[in-house]
Design a protein around this motif. Structure first.
Motif, PDB file in Angstrom:
ATOM      1  N   ARG A  68       0.834  -1.211   0.000  1.00 24.39           N
ATOM      2  CA  ARG A  68       0.000   0.000   0.000  1.00 24.39           C
ATOM      3  C   ARG A  68       0.870   1.264   0.000  1.00 24.39           C
ATOM      4  O   ARG A  68       0.620   2.202  -0.762  1.00 24.39           O
ATOM      5  CB  ARG A  68      -0.916  -0.018   1.223  1.00 24.39           C
ATOM      6  CG  ARG A  68      -1.840   1.169   1.302  1.00 24.39           C
ATOM      7  CD  ARG A  68      -2.842   0.978   2.396  1.00 24.39           C
ATOM      8  NE  ARG A  68      -2.200   0.966   3.696  1.00 24.39           N
ATOM      9  CZ  ARG A  68      -2.710   1.536   4.771  1.00 24.39           C
ATOM     10  NH1 ARG A  68      -3.890   2.113   4.713  1.00 24.39           N
ATOM     11  NH2 ARG A  68      -2.079   1.481   5.915  1.00 24.39           N
ATOM     12  N   ARG A 119       3.999   1.407  -0.933  1.00 27.09           N
ATOM     13  CA  ARG A 119       4.794   1.400  -2.163  1.00 27.09           C
ATOM     14  C   ARG A 119       3.998   1.969  -3.326  1.00 27.09           C
ATOM     15  O   ARG A 119       4.514   2.746  -4.127  1.00 27.09           O
ATOM     16  CB  ARG A 119       5.270  -0.020  -2.466  1.00 27.09           C
ATOM     17  CG  ARG A 119       6.327  -0.062  -3.543  1.00 27.09           C
ATOM     18  CD  ARG A 119       7.049  -1.359  -3.509  1.00 27.09           C
ATOM     19  NE  ARG A 119       8.035  -1.461  -4.556  1.00 27.09           N
ATOM     20  CZ  ARG A 119       8.850  -2.468  -4.693  1.00 27.09           C
ATOM     21  NH1 ARG A 119       8.811  -3.472  -3.841  1.00 27.09           N
ATOM     22  NH2 ARG A 119       9.725  -2.503  -5.677  1.00 27.09           N
ATOM     23  N   GLU A 120       2.738   1.588  -3.408  1.00 29.60           N
ATOM     24  CA  GLU A 120       1.890   2.124  -4.472  1.00 29.60           C
ATOM     25  C   GLU A 120       1.636   3.616  -4.265  1.00 29.60           C
ATOM     26  O   GLU A 120       1.696   4.399  -5.214  1.00 29.60           O
ATOM     27  CB  GLU A 120       0.561   1.368  -4.503  1.00 29.60           C
ATOM     28  CG  GLU A 120      -0.358   1.824  -5.612  1.00 29.60           C
ATOM     29  CD  GLU A 120      -1.655   1.041  -5.651  1.00 29.60           C
ATOM     30  OE1 GLU A 120      -2.622   1.589  -6.205  1.00 29.60           O
ATOM     31  OE2 GLU A 120      -1.715  -0.094  -5.142  1.00 29.60           O
ATOM     32  N   LYS A 121       1.378   4.008  -3.039  1.00 26.34           N
ATOM     33  CA  LYS A 121       1.069   5.409  -2.731  1.00 26.34           C
ATOM     34  C   LYS A 121       2.241   6.334  -3.052  1.00 26.34           C
ATOM     35  O   LYS A 121       2.068   7.385  -3.660  1.00 26.34           O
ATOM     36  CB  LYS A 121       0.689   5.541  -1.258  1.00 26.34           C
ATOM     37  CG  LYS A 121       0.359   6.950  -0.831  1.00 26.34           C
ATOM     38  CD  LYS A 121      -0.058   6.995   0.625  1.00 26.34           C
ATOM     39  CE  LYS A 121      -0.376   8.413   1.058  1.00 26.34           C
ATOM     40  NZ  LYS A 121      -0.824   8.457   2.462  1.00 26.34           N
ATOM     41  N   ASP A 161       5.228   5.472  -4.686  1.00 25.41           N
ATOM     42  CA  ASP A 161       5.748   5.176  -6.024  1.00 25.41           C
ATOM     43  C   ASP A 161       7.177   5.681  -6.259  1.00 25.41           C
ATOM     44  O   ASP A 161       7.431   6.498  -7.136  1.00 25.41           O
ATOM     45  CB  ASP A 161       4.799   5.757  -7.079  1.00 25.41           C
ATOM     46  CG  ASP A 161       5.154   5.325  -8.490  1.00 25.41           C
ATOM     47  OD1 ASP A 161       5.827   4.285  -8.650  1.00 25.41           O
ATOM     48  OD2 ASP A 161       4.765   6.037  -9.437  1.00 25.41           O
TER      49      ASP A 161
END
Length: 119
Positions: free
Chosen positions: A94, A96-98, A100
């Motif tokens: 979560r 890591r995606e946020k 980026d």
């Protein structure tokens, strides 16, 4: 070359605790304060803590290296450990995606880690 070998060694230490999606980013052309990021995903706080412990232990035992930033990790889903030329980012998918990092540092050379690559 020394920084890359050290980054690969840290990636190998992370792999030992079964983190996911390990990548190395050669950010030396994008920033002045380090050469490589090692980025990995974990799925629980205990796994994150085990990963951090394993990285610090590998750095000390295999390379005689200690942390530049000696602050103790917090209780967040994203922890960063700094060895100067190599900075290791361990986080949940979560986070890591946020944040980026791979996208933000898209001009950096991306090296995906394969199990046993540092050997």
């Amino acid at each position: 070359a020394e920084s890359k070998a050290f980054a690969l060694s840290l990636a190998e230490a992370l792999d030992e605790v079964k983190v996911q999606d390990i990548v190395l980013l050669h950010v030396g052309t994008c920033v002045s304060w380090c050469t490589y990021f090692v980025v990995a995903s974990v799925f629980s706080r205990p796994q994150l803590e085990a990963a951090l412990h394993r990285v610090v232990k590998a750095a000390e035992e295999k390379h005689g290296r200690t942390l530049v930033n000696t602050e103790r990790p917090g209780r967040t889903e994203w922890e960063c450990i700094d060895f100067g030329d190599v900075v290791c980012h361990v986080m949940t998918p979560r986070q890591r995606e946020k944040y980026d990092l791979e996208g933000y540092y898209s001009k950096a050379e991306l090296l995906e880690y394969a199990e046993g690559q540092a050997s």
